[in-house]
Design a protein around this motif. Structure first.
Motif, PDB file in Angstrom:
ATOM      1  N   LEU A   1       0.830  -1.205   0.000  1.00 25.76           N
ATOM      2  CA  LEU A   1       0.000   0.000   0.000  1.00 25.76           C
ATOM      3  C   LEU A   1       0.865   1.256   0.000  1.00 25.76           C
ATOM      4  CD1 LEU A   1      -2.877  -0.975   2.439  1.00 25.76           C
ATOM      5  CD2 LEU A   1      -3.031  -0.586  -0.022  1.00 25.76           C
ATOM      6  N   ARG A   2       1.967   1.216   0.713  1.00 25.23           N
ATOM      7  CA  ARG A   2       2.861   2.369   0.760  1.00 25.23           C
ATOM      8  C   ARG A   2       3.400   2.689  -0.633  1.00 25.23           C
ATOM      9  NH1 ARG A   2       7.754   1.034   3.814  1.00 25.23           N
ATOM     10  NH2 ARG A   2       6.258   0.239   5.309  1.00 25.23           N
TER      11      ARG A   2
ATOM     12  N   ALA B   1       0.766   4.763  -2.568  1.00 30.01           N
ATOM     13  CA  ALA B   1       0.349   6.052  -2.017  1.00 30.01           C
ATOM     14  C   ALA B   1       0.995   7.188  -2.817  1.00 30.01           C
ATOM     15  CB  ALA B   1       0.739   6.154  -0.549  1.00 30.01           C
TER      16      ALA B   1
END
Length: 95
Positions: free
Chosen positions: A24-25, A28
């Protein structure tokens, strides 16, 4: 490689959660890109206020600034998308 017979379900869940966090990072939006988008929104607001106040020279200058920011955002976003596929994500102890 983790052998299921030596690891508990909780350990596997922790590794799965850490992997999800890292993934997910990587998707982003980078903070500098978000800052450029916020700056663009402010310039657009100023430009609209200048047009409403019939300050056409100021509005023209802001229009030029707006176009430069759009180009910079597009280039930054393109580079980020290209780097996204190349970057190898690793789960660290901190994750």
């Amino acid at each position: 490689y983790i052998s299921d017979r030596w690891s508990t379900d909780k350990a596997i869940d922790l590794i799965d959660e850490a992997g999800s966090k890292v993934r997910l990072r990587s998707f982003a939006v980078p903070p500098h890109l978000k800052a450029l988008e916020d700056k663009l929104e402010n310039v657009r607001s100023e430009k609209n206020a200048a047009v409403s106040g019939q300050e056409f020279e100021k509005a023209a200058s802001l229009r030029d600034t707006e176009q430069k920011l759009k180009d910079e955002i597009e280039a930054t976003r393109k580079n980020w998308k290209e780097d996204q596929g190349k970057a190898e994500s690793k789960v660290s102890v901190d994750d």
